[in-house]
Design a protein around this motif. Sequence first.
Motif, PDB file in Angstrom:
ATOM      1  N   TRP A  34       0.824  -1.213   0.000  1.00 39.67           N
ATOM      2  CA  TRP A  34       0.000   0.000   0.000  1.00 39.67           C
ATOM      3  C   TRP A  34       0.860   1.266   0.000  1.00 39.67           C
ATOM      4  CZ3 TRP A  34      -3.732  -1.577   4.596  1.00 39.67           C
ATOM      5  CH2 TRP A  34      -4.484  -2.694   4.198  1.00 39.67           C
ATOM      6  N   PHE A  35       2.150   1.093   0.275  1.00 33.40           N
ATOM      7  CA  PHE A  35       3.033   2.251   0.439  1.00 33.40           C
ATOM      8  C   PHE A  35       4.199   2.204  -0.544  1.00 33.40           C
ATOM      9  CE2 PHE A  35       1.158   3.908   4.285  1.00 33.40           C
ATOM     10  CZ  PHE A  35       0.504   2.798   4.818  1.00 33.40           C
ATOM     11  N   GLU A  36       4.770   3.379  -0.794  1.00 32.72           N
ATOM     12  CA  GLU A  36       5.952   3.497  -1.630  1.00 32.72           C
ATOM     13  C   GLU A  36       7.190   3.135  -0.809  1.00 32.72           C
ATOM     14  OE1 GLU A  36       3.653   4.251  -4.711  1.00 32.72           O
ATOM     15  OE2 GLU A  36       5.859   4.167  -4.885  1.00 32.72           O
ATOM     16  N   PRO A  37       8.333   2.838  -1.485  1.00 38.25           N
ATOM     17  CA  PRO A  37       9.573   2.552  -0.735  1.00 38.25           C
ATOM     18  C   PRO A  37       9.922   3.677   0.232  1.00 38.25           C
ATOM     19  CG  PRO A  37       9.854   2.026  -3.056  1.00 38.25           C
ATOM     20  CD  PRO A  37       8.514   2.714  -2.939  1.00 38.25           C
ATOM     21  N   PHE A  38      10.374   3.309   1.416  1.00 37.40           N
ATOM     22  CA  PHE A  38      10.834   4.202   2.476  1.00 37.40           C
ATOM     23  C   PHE A  38       9.699   4.877   3.260  1.00 37.40           C
ATOM     24  CE2 PHE A  38      14.787   3.374   0.710  1.00 37.40           C
ATOM     25  CZ  PHE A  38      14.883   3.808  -0.614  1.00 37.40           C
ATOM     26  N   GLU A  39       8.472   4.808   2.774  1.00 37.50           N
ATOM     27  CA  GLU A  39       7.377   5.482   3.484  1.00 37.50           C
ATOM     28  C   GLU A  39       7.115   4.848   4.845  1.00 37.50           C
ATOM     29  OE1 GLU A  39       3.999   5.660   0.834  1.00 37.50           O
ATOM     30  OE2 GLU A  39       4.681   7.580  -0.004  1.00 37.50           O
ATOM     31  N   ILE A  40       7.098   3.531   4.898  1.00 41.10           N
ATOM     32  CA  ILE A  40       6.836   2.861   6.176  1.00 41.10           C
ATOM     33  C   ILE A  40       7.962   3.131   7.168  1.00 41.10           C
ATOM     34  CG2 ILE A  40       6.680   0.596   7.308  1.00 41.10           C
ATOM     35  CD1 ILE A  40       4.822  -0.307   5.181  1.00 41.10           C
ATOM     36  N   ASP A  41       9.220   3.208   6.670  1.00 35.74           N
ATOM     37  CA  ASP A  41      10.344   3.561   7.554  1.00 35.74           C
ATOM     38  C   ASP A  41      10.058   4.888   8.245  1.00 35.74           C
ATOM     39  OD1 ASP A  41      12.928   2.449   5.205  1.00 35.74           O
ATOM     40  OD2 ASP A  41      11.477   1.346   6.415  1.00 35.74           O
ATOM     41  N   ASN A  42       9.638   5.880   7.455  1.00 33.92           N
ATOM     42  CA  ASN A  42       9.341   7.206   8.004  1.00 33.92           C
ATOM     43  C   ASN A  42       8.157   7.169   8.963  1.00 33.92           C
ATOM     44  OD1 ASN A  42      10.873   9.677   6.526  1.00 33.92           O
ATOM     45  ND2 ASN A  42      10.725   7.945   5.142  1.00 33.92           N
ATOM     46  N   ILE A  43       7.159   6.385   8.619  1.00 35.60           N
ATOM     47  CA  ILE A  43       5.961   6.298   9.462  1.00 35.60           C
ATOM     48  C   ILE A  43       6.300   5.642  10.803  1.00 35.60           C
ATOM     49  CG2 ILE A  43       3.682   5.221   9.696  1.00 35.60           C
ATOM     50  CD1 ILE A  43       3.418   5.571   6.615  1.00 35.60           C
ATOM     51  N   LEU A  44       7.133   4.608  10.767  1.00 33.11           N
ATOM     52  CA  LEU A  44       7.517   3.931  12.009  1.00 33.11           C
ATOM     53  C   LEU A  44       8.255   4.874  12.961  1.00 33.11           C
ATOM     54  CD1 LEU A  44       8.608   0.476  10.577  1.00 33.11           C
ATOM     55  CD2 LEU A  44       6.871   0.815  12.341  1.00 33.11           C
ATOM     56  N   PHE A  45       9.213   5.647  12.441  1.00 33.84           N
ATOM     57  CA  PHE A  45       9.917   6.597  13.290  1.00 33.84           C
ATOM     58  C   PHE A  45       8.970   7.695  13.779  1.00 33.84           C
ATOM     59  CE2 PHE A  45      14.099   5.159  13.620  1.00 33.84           C
ATOM     60  CZ  PHE A  45      14.526   4.630  12.413  1.00 33.84           C
ATOM     61  N   SER A  46       8.009   8.078  12.933  1.00 32.89           N
ATOM     62  CA  SER A  46       7.026   9.090  13.340  1.00 32.89           C
ATOM     63  C   SER A  46       6.172   8.578  14.494  1.00 32.89           C
ATOM     64  CB  SER A  46       6.127   9.459  12.152  1.00 32.89           C
ATOM     65  OG  SER A  46       6.883   9.977  11.087  1.00 32.89           O
ATOM     66  N   ILE A  47       5.820   7.294  14.449  1.00 30.10           N
ATOM     67  CA  ILE A  47       5.038   6.685  15.531  1.00 30.10           C
ATOM     68  C   ILE A  47       5.822   6.723  16.843  1.00 30.10           C
ATOM     69  CG2 ILE A  47       4.152   4.488  16.417  1.00 30.10           C
ATOM     70  CD1 ILE A  47       3.228   3.848  13.557  1.00 30.10           C
ATOM     71  N   LEU A  48       7.120   6.415  16.778  1.00 27.42           N
ATOM     72  CA  LEU A  48       7.946   6.456  17.987  1.00 27.42           C
ATOM     73  C   LEU A  48       7.945   7.857  18.599  1.00 27.42           C
ATOM     74  CD1 LEU A  48      11.018   4.301  16.858  1.00 27.42           C
ATOM     75  CD2 LEU A  48       9.221   3.641  18.469  1.00 27.42           C
ATOM     76  N   VAL A  49       8.071   8.874  17.743  1.00 25.87           N
ATOM     77  CA  VAL A  49       8.061  10.260  18.236  1.00 25.87           C
ATOM     78  C   VAL A  49       6.692  10.588  18.837  1.00 25.87           C
ATOM     79  CG1 VAL A  49       8.268  12.690  17.577  1.00 25.87           C
ATOM     80  CG2 VAL A  49       9.829  11.015  16.594  1.00 25.87           C
ATOM     81  N   PHE A  50       5.619  10.103  18.202  1.00 30.25           N
ATOM     82  CA  PHE A  50       4.268  10.354  18.705  1.00 30.25           C
ATOM     83  C   PHE A  50       4.058   9.707  20.078  1.00 30.25           C
ATOM     84  CE2 PHE A  50      -0.148  11.168  18.790  1.00 30.25           C
ATOM     85  CZ  PHE A  50      -0.799  10.009  19.199  1.00 30.25           C
ATOM     86  N   ILE A  51       4.502   8.465  20.223  1.00 34.40           N
ATOM     87  CA  ILE A  51       4.373   7.779  21.519  1.00 34.40           C
ATOM     88  C   ILE A  51       5.133   8.541  22.600  1.00 34.40           C
ATOM     89  CG2 ILE A  51       4.952   5.675  22.810  1.00 34.40           C
ATOM     90  CD1 ILE A  51       4.462   4.093  20.219  1.00 34.40           C
ATOM     91  N   MET A  52       6.317   9.014  22.259  1.00 35.28           N
ATOM     92  CA  MET A  52       7.094   9.792  23.223  1.00 35.28           C
ATOM     93  C   MET A  52       6.370  11.081  23.596  1.00 35.28           C
ATOM     94  SD  MET A  52      10.993  11.285  22.976  1.00 35.28           S
ATOM     95  CE  MET A  52      10.548  12.459  21.702  1.00 35.28           C
ATOM     96  N   GLU A  53       5.783  11.741  22.600  1.00 39.03           N
ATOM     97  CA  GLU A  53       5.064  12.988  22.855  1.00 39.03           C
ATOM     98  C   GLU A  53       3.886  12.751  23.795  1.00 39.03           C
ATOM     99  OE1 GLU A  53       5.948  15.903  22.037  1.00 39.03           O
ATOM    100  OE2 GLU A  53       4.153  17.075  22.499  1.00 39.03           O
ATOM    101  N   TYR A  77       0.048  13.530   4.152  1.00 40.14           N
ATOM    102  CA  TYR A  77       1.429  13.870   3.801  1.00 40.14           C
ATOM    103  C   TYR A  77       2.029  12.825   2.862  1.00 40.14           C
ATOM    104  CZ  TYR A  77       1.277  17.291   7.576  1.00 40.14           C
ATOM    105  OH  TYR A  77       0.954  18.351   8.373  1.00 40.14           O
ATOM    106  N   TYR A  78       1.485  11.597   2.921  1.00 37.03           N
ATOM    107  CA  TYR A  78       1.974  10.520   2.065  1.00 37.03           C
ATOM    108  C   TYR A  78       1.051  10.301   0.861  1.00 37.03           C
ATOM    109  CZ  TYR A  78       4.967   9.514   6.048  1.00 37.03           C
ATOM    110  OH  TYR A  78       5.900   9.611   7.062  1.00 37.03           O
ATOM    111  N   ASN A  79       0.098  11.233   0.694  1.00 35.95           N
ATOM    112  CA  ASN A  79      -0.866  11.151  -0.420  1.00 35.95           C
ATOM    113  C   ASN A  79      -1.624   9.828  -0.417  1.00 35.95           C
ATOM    114  OD1 ASN A  79      -0.148  13.717  -1.587  1.00 35.95           O
ATOM    115  ND2 ASN A  79       1.720  12.751  -2.359  1.00 35.95           N
ATOM    116  N   LYS A  80      -2.018   9.422   0.790  1.00 32.76           N
ATOM    117  CA  LYS A  80      -2.742   8.165   0.936  1.00 32.76           C
ATOM    118  C   LYS A  80      -4.179   8.436   1.378  1.00 32.76           C
ATOM    119  CE  LYS A  80       0.655   5.289   0.060  1.00 32.76           C
ATOM    120  NZ  LYS A  80       1.532   6.281  -0.548  1.00 32.76           N
TER     121      LYS A  80
END
Length: 307
Positions: A34-53, A77-80
């Motif tokens: 469902w995602f383009e290359p590298f998008e899930i990598d970015n989303i995973l790190f974004s989730i970590l930042v969100f959990i910390m927040e 942001y990912y045009n999804k």
Amino acid sequence: MKDYLERFQNRMEFVAVIDSIVNRRNKNTEIESWFEPFEIDNILFSILVFIMECTLSEDRECTLSEISSFLKDIMPYYNKQLSLQQIETVTRYLIKDILRSNGKVHNYGVMNYEKGSLSEISVMLIEDYMIAEKEVGYKLTSQGYNFLFRTKEIDDELGFKMEEFRLKLLIQKKNYKKAVSQSRELIQMLRNKENQLILFEKRLRNNLKQVDSEEYISLLNDINQTLEQEYSTMQDIHKMIDLSKKRLNEEETSYGELSEKEVNAKKEVAMIENNVEIALKLQRDLIIQCRKTKEIYVEMLRDSLYA
């Protein structure tokens, strides 16, 4: 062993963390498609930042529902354009299968030069816990916090302060051996700032047009804030070292001699003192150099206006 390879395994831990996400196990090819290359990598790190927040800054529980809402907000942001059911599926996949590794620890092989052998580093960035009956919350592990605190966005603000704080704790706990390494880290950070300033000034003198005013302001503000706020803290650390020296000298006077452990402690305290003095000098020099660079920039800017 080379001194610069000391605690090499700690550096490799960051590689292990990144590997656990980039080369993730338990991949679901359908969801990944469902995602383009590298998008899930970015989303995973974004989730970590969100959990910390959620858990650190806002002091609230972070559930799968909260994370799903967050993913829904960032999908544009990912045009999804995913359905709510798809977002919930993605959330469960990224949290349970990837970040939680289905409850299995992700291992990564690293060289421990101090022991002279290859060992494994375990990676688990988040953990779950029961909030109420049948409701699960998620929070970062200490490894997860440490990783995020060392990434650029937070390290720029807190890096030097954190290193000072660690050094203070090590001295208070009389863990002088580790404090020696920690004091070296402070010197490395300061010298890095020094190199940034030297390279900037070279570019400035070479061609004023190559220097962006925002870059100039950002660099000098960053260095000034780091140094002027922390100079007094370094002085406090210096006082702590003086007290440690005094205590060891008093023990030597009282008992006539020191144990082997105390002799080593005395040497390590002397090394820490030397490193702290170097750090204080670097701080003073950088503050002066910042002012000189500002004068050079203003003068060159003035000359260019009248040229």
